[in-house]
Design a protein around this motif. Structure first.
Motif, mmCIF file in Angstrom:
data_model
loop_
_atom_site.group_PDB
_atom_site.id
_atom_site.type_symbol
_atom_site.label_atom_id
_atom_site.label_comp_id
_atom_site.label_asym_id
_atom_site.label_seq_id
_atom_site.Cartn_x
_atom_site.Cartn_y
_atom_site.Cartn_z
ATOM 1 N N LEU A 62 0.947 4.158 -2.878
ATOM 2 C CA LEU A 62 0.614 5.548 -2.563
ATOM 3 C C LEU A 62 1.757 6.511 -2.879
ATOM 4 C CD1 LEU A 62 -1.283 5.016 0.820
ATOM 5 C CD2 LEU A 62 -2.270 5.702 -1.400
ATOM 6 N N SER A 63 2.996 6.051 -2.719
ATOM 7 C CA SER A 63 4.134 6.938 -2.952
ATOM 8 C C SER A 63 4.665 6.874 -4.401
ATOM 9 C CB SER A 63 5.259 6.611 -1.980
ATOM 10 O OG SER A 63 5.735 5.295 -2.211
ATOM 11 N N ALA A 64 4.094 6.026 -5.223
ATOM 12 C CA ALA A 64 4.577 5.891 -6.590
ATOM 13 C C ALA A 64 4.176 7.108 -7.419
ATOM 14 C CB ALA A 64 3.997 4.620 -7.222
ATOM 15 N N ARG A 65 4.975 7.384 -8.442
ATOM 16 C CA ARG A 65 4.657 8.465 -9.369
ATOM 17 C C ARG A 65 3.848 7.834 -10.500
ATOM 18 N NH1 ARG A 65 8.268 13.191 -9.215
ATOM 19 N NH2 ARG A 65 9.580 12.900 -7.400
ATOM 20 N N TRP A 66 2.655 8.361 -10.691
ATOM 21 C CA TRP A 66 1.746 7.809 -11.692
ATOM 22 C C TRP A 66 1.637 8.769 -12.869
ATOM 23 C CZ3 TRP A 66 -0.086 2.956 -10.988
ATOM 24 C CH2 TRP A 66 -0.021 2.435 -9.709
ATOM 25 N N ASN A 110 0.830 -1.214 0.000
ATOM 26 C CA ASN A 110 0.000 0.000 0.000
ATOM 27 C C ASN A 110 0.859 1.256 0.000
ATOM 28 O OD1 ASN A 110 -2.365 -1.418 -0.034
ATOM 29 N ND2 ASN A 110 -2.700 -1.325 2.175
ATOM 30 N N GLU A 111 1.913 1.248 0.828
ATOM 31 C CA GLU A 111 2.803 2.407 0.903
ATOM 32 C C GLU A 111 3.483 2.648 -0.437
ATOM 33 O OE1 GLU A 111 6.952 3.408 3.107
ATOM 34 O OE2 GLU A 111 5.373 2.539 4.381
ATOM 35 N N ARG A 112 3.920 1.577 -1.093
ATOM 36 C CA ARG A 112 4.575 1.729 -2.401
ATOM 37 C C ARG A 112 3.609 2.279 -3.439
ATOM 38 N NH1 ARG A 112 8.058 -3.903 -2.858
ATOM 39 N NH2 ARG A 112 9.489 -3.445 -1.177
#
Length: 197
Positions: free
Chosen positions: A191-195, A187-189
């Motif tokens: 949420l912090s990913a650049r989309w 979940n953390e990955r």
């Protein structure tokens, strides 16, 4: 790495047990932690009455859940693997072998039983969602000689070579096995990913 070694013979002395012992020693020599279970050491009442809450069954299930792989060995009786082993495998949760590598080993009176691994044991392992079930090993009884008078058991040269090859493949499969990501980390990955769309 942690591997669960499971012997399916109802007897304490078996040729499948000899192959399981050799496999355990080979893996331990390469730094793999191996925990061994024998179906004959489980209380018969726990198996026959499907006692999921038995402390012994719960301990077995917990170690299988933690393991990276499973080596399972069984004698073949009447074209199928040992019934006591099937009973114990039935006590595992539905997806117990998910993300795990499995090496099946079987022994029988003649090569006529060779297909029992593919047609009897592997479907059960697949139903438990094994990530990868290797080709496996079948040995007829003439290829395994019990050790007598303190001497170690002996395997035929061809069987020894097949066992070594299978263990090499098993060890390699364990090493390349993808590690599951904990839901919180995933979940953390996300949420912090650049989309970008």
């Amino acid at each position: 790495m942690l591997v669960v070694s499971l012997g399916g013979s109802p007897s304490t002395r078996s040729r499948s047990g000899v192959l399981l012992d050799r496999s355990r020693q080979w893996l331990q020599d390469r730094g793999v932690e191996v925990v061994t279970f024998q179906v004959c050491e489980f209380a018969a009442e726990d198996l026959l009455h499907a006692r999921f809450d038995s402390p012994q069954v719960r301990h077995f299930n917990a170690l299988v859940a933690q393991a990276d792989g499973l080596v399972v060995a069984t004698p073949v009786y009447k074209a199928s693997f040992a019934g006591a082993l099937k009973t114990l495998l039935d006590l595992l949760p539905e997806r117990a072998l998910e993300h795990k590598v499995v090496l099946p080993i079987a022994t029988g009176g003649s090569i006529a039983h060779m297909l029992a691994v593919d047609y009897a044991l592997k479907p059960v392992l697949s139903a438990l969602k094994a990530q990868e079930t290797l080709q496996g090993i079948f040995a007829d009884d003439s290829q395994v000689a019990y050790g007598e008078h303190g001497q170690p058991a002996r395997l035929s040269e061809a069987l020894e070579e097949r066992l070594q090859d299978s263990l090499e493949l098993f060890h390699s499969a364990l090493a390349r096995r993808p590690k599951p990501v904990a839901p919180g980390v995933l979940n953390e990955r996300l949420l912090s990913a650049r989309w970008s769309i």
